[in-house]
Motif scaffolding. Structure first.
Motif, PDB file in Angstrom:
ATOM      1  N   PHE A  21      18.974 -10.184  32.733  1.00  0.00           N
ATOM      2  CA  PHE A  21      20.008 -10.542  33.436  1.00  0.00           C
ATOM      3  C   PHE A  21      19.577 -11.176  34.763  1.00  0.00           C
ATOM      4  N   PRO A  24      17.547  -7.632  39.852  1.00  0.00           N
ATOM      5  CA  PRO A  24      16.626  -6.230  40.168  1.00  0.00           C
ATOM      6  C   PRO A  24      17.470  -4.950  39.807  1.00  0.00           C
ATOM      7  N   TYR A  25      16.924  -3.947  39.383  1.00  0.00           N
ATOM      8  CA  TYR A  25      17.488  -2.383  39.059  1.00  0.00           C
ATOM      9  C   TYR A  25      18.151  -1.648  40.520  1.00  0.00           C
ATOM     10  N   GLY A  61      19.608   2.298  33.341  1.00  0.00           N
ATOM     11  CA  GLY A  61      18.771   1.755  33.904  1.00  0.00           C
ATOM     12  C   GLY A  61      17.517   2.609  33.922  1.00  0.00           C
ATOM     13  N   ASN A  65      20.055   6.947  39.497  1.00  0.00           N
ATOM     14  CA  ASN A  65      21.216   7.389  40.069  1.00  0.00           C
ATOM     15  C   ASN A  65      21.167   9.040  39.507  1.00  0.00           C
ATOM     16  N   GLU A  88      24.523   2.505  28.099  1.00  0.00           N
ATOM     17  CA  GLU A  88      23.232   1.517  28.323  1.00  0.00           C
ATOM     18  C   GLU A  88      23.126   0.773  27.222  1.00  0.00           C
ATOM     19  N   ALA A  89      23.092  -0.404  27.393  1.00  0.00           N
ATOM     20  CA  ALA A  89      23.022  -1.477  26.382  1.00  0.00           C
ATOM     21  C   ALA A  89      21.665  -1.698  25.996  1.00  0.00           C
ATOM     22  N   PHE A  90      20.868  -1.642  27.078  1.00  0.00           N
ATOM     23  CA  PHE A  90      19.413  -2.087  26.924  1.00  0.00           C
ATOM     24  C   PHE A  90      18.584  -1.011  27.489  1.00  0.00           C
ATOM     25  N   ASP A 137      26.617  -1.712  23.762  1.00  0.00           N
ATOM     26  CA  ASP A 137      27.746  -2.374  24.833  1.00  0.00           C
ATOM     27  C   ASP A 137      28.867  -1.415  25.326  1.00  0.00           C
ATOM     28  N   ALA A 138      28.604  -1.196  26.630  1.00  0.00           N
ATOM     29  CA  ALA A 138      29.940  -0.170  26.833  1.00  0.00           C
ATOM     30  C   ALA A 138      31.207  -0.481  26.549  1.00  0.00           C
ATOM     31  N   ASP A 155      27.762   0.865  37.856  1.00  0.00           N
ATOM     32  CA  ASP A 155      26.400   0.225  38.481  1.00  0.00           C
ATOM     33  C   ASP A 155      25.681  -0.886  37.206  1.00  0.00           C
ATOM     34  N   GLY A 156      26.696  -1.766  37.081  1.00  0.00           N
ATOM     35  CA  GLY A 156      26.023  -2.758  36.291  1.00  0.00           C
ATOM     36  C   GLY A 156      25.384  -3.829  37.217  1.00  0.00           C
ATOM     37  N   GLU A 164      30.578  -9.096  32.119  1.00  0.00           N
ATOM     38  CA  GLU A 164      30.944  -8.144  31.113  1.00  0.00           C
ATOM     39  C   GLU A 164      31.088  -6.685  31.280  1.00  0.00           C
TER      40      GLU A 164
HETATM   41  C1  LIG Z   1      21.665  -2.263  37.887  1.00  0.00           C
HETATM   42  S1  LIG Z   1      21.054  -1.544  36.510  1.00  0.00           S
HETATM   43  C2  LIG Z   1      21.442   0.166  36.387  1.00  0.00           C
HETATM   44  C3  LIG Z   1      20.698   0.940  37.486  1.00  0.00           C
HETATM   45  C4  LIG Z   1      20.570   2.469  37.303  1.00  0.00           C
HETATM   46  N1  LIG Z   1      21.932   2.866  37.495  1.00  0.00           N
HETATM   47  C5  LIG Z   1      19.678   3.437  37.635  1.00  0.00           C
HETATM   48  O1  LIG Z   1      19.944   4.001  38.444  1.00  0.00           O
HETATM   49  O2  LIG Z   1      18.441   2.647  37.496  1.00  0.00           O
HETATM   50  C6  LIG Z   1      22.385  -2.242  35.270  1.00  0.00           C
HETATM   51  C7  LIG Z   1      22.200  -1.481  33.911  1.00  0.00           C
HETATM   52  O3  LIG Z   1      23.352  -2.041  32.959  1.00  0.00           O
HETATM   53  C8  LIG Z   1      23.085  -2.073  31.766  1.00  0.00           C
HETATM   54  N2  LIG Z   1      23.916  -3.126  31.038  1.00  0.00           N
HETATM   55  C9  LIG Z   1      24.294  -4.500  31.386  1.00  0.00           C
HETATM   56  N3  LIG Z   1      25.276  -4.869  30.483  1.00  0.00           N
HETATM   57  C10 LIG Z   1      25.692  -3.658  29.709  1.00  0.00           C
HETATM   58  C11 LIG Z   1      26.756  -3.344  28.757  1.00  0.00           C
HETATM   59  N4  LIG Z   1      27.738  -4.408  28.211  1.00  0.00           N
HETATM   60  N5  LIG Z   1      26.908  -2.222  28.377  1.00  0.00           N
HETATM   61  C12 LIG Z   1      25.921  -1.187  28.900  1.00  0.00           C
HETATM   62  N6  LIG Z   1      25.055  -1.248  29.851  1.00  0.00           N
HETATM   63  C13 LIG Z   1      24.767  -2.577  30.242  1.00  0.00           C
HETATM   64  C14 LIG Z   1      21.601  -3.011  31.988  1.00  0.00           C
HETATM   65  O4  LIG Z   1      20.874  -2.757  30.696  1.00  0.00           O
HETATM   66  C15 LIG Z   1      21.085  -2.186  33.077  1.00  0.00           C
HETATM   67  O5  LIG Z   1      20.230  -1.056  32.652  1.00  0.00           O
END
Ligand SMILES: C[S@@+](CC[C@H](N)C(=O)[O-])C[C@H]1O[C@@H](n2cnc3c(N)ncnc32)[C@H](O)[C@@H]1O
Length: 222
Positions: A21, A24-25, A61, A65, A88-90, A137-138, A155-156, A164
């Motif tokens: 993406f 940063p996280y 992530g 949090n 979480e997708a990844f 994927d959520a 928190d995307g 998405e």
């Molecule tokens: C900003 S990071 C979250 C940070 C996290 N809350 C933390 O405390 O570190 C955004 C997260 O959303 C996940 N993500 C992105 N698209 C997604 C999707 N379609 N479904 C589920 N998770 C997704 C990413 O892989 C990533 O881990």
């Protein structure tokens, strides 16, 4: 999309940045203070904590949090376990989580307990925390979730880079999976996100954001 691990680079050696993406996280300024401002205070926590309280999150992530919420739960002496479900997708490899969380010594005791129990997937029971990470994927997994959360951490990655995870249909699913009087909070004040939450039935307010961000979004389900 499921079964894919997070691919990362490290900014200044300490801040994980998603290669998928290009974002940063957590904030470079102070990730933990931002989490506390946006997701805890934004959901009126810890004040609203009560037995059986359930937090849900879009984007697990690094787990930062969750750790901040769990710390607040324990430090305010709540009874029983905090339920925390994250979509979480990844998923991030536990070794990468450990490295990222080193930046936050204030949550180190919770990070240590979590990482000692966390396989990288699924659920874990830490006594005062019942954690479940639902992979995929959520947009696919949330509609069939059978629970309702008292508070949501949205928190995307930034809406421009990860649209998405902010789309109106997903905000409608968030609302459908929120208890009456429940809340949602996010660091972004992007218009399409606020409109999506409103259309889903939340009462939406723009409040001061953290650090250099002027605004963030708070939502209450009436
Ligand atoms: C900003 S990071 C979250 C940070 C996290 N809350 C933390 O405390 O570190 C955004 C997260 O959303 C996940 N993500 C992105 N698209 C997604 C999707 N379609 N479904 C589920 N998770 C997704 C990413 O892989 C990533 O881990």
């Amino acid at each position: 999309m499921a079964d894919q691990q997070a691919r990362l680079s490290w900014r200044e050696g300490v801040i994980p940045v998603s290669d998928q993406f290009d974002d940063p996280y957590f904030s470079i300024q102070n990730g933990l203070a931002e989490t506390e401002h946006v997701f805890l205070a934004g959901n009126d926590l810890p004040r609203r904590f009560a037995p059986g309280f359930h937090i849900a999150e879009l984007g697990f992530g690094t787990g930062l949090n969750m750790l901040a919420a769990w710390r607040a739960w324990e430090e305010t002496g709540q009874a029983g376990a905090l339920r925390f479900t994250s979509f979480e997708a990844f998923p991030m490899a536990p070794g990468d989580m450990a490295r990222a969380l080193e930046a936050f010594p204030a949550v180190a005791p919770w990070a240590e307990r979590f990482l000692a129990a966390w396989s990288g997937h699924g659920a874990c029971d830490l006594g005062t925390l019942h954690l479940e990470v639902i992979e995929g994927d959520a947009r696919m997994s949330l509609p069939s979730w059978t629970a309702r959360a008292d508070a949501w951490f949205l928190d995307g990655f930034s809406p421009a880079k990860n649209p998405e995870l902010w789309e109106p249909a997903l905000m409608a699913e968030v609302a459908a999976h929120t208890a009456e009087g429940g809340t949602a909070a996010t660091y972004t004040a992007a218009g399409f996100v606020r409109r999506g939450l409103e259309a889903a039935g939340f009462e939406v307010t723009r409040i001061p954001g953290f650090g250099r961000k002027r605004h963030m979004t708070q939502a209450v389900k009436r």
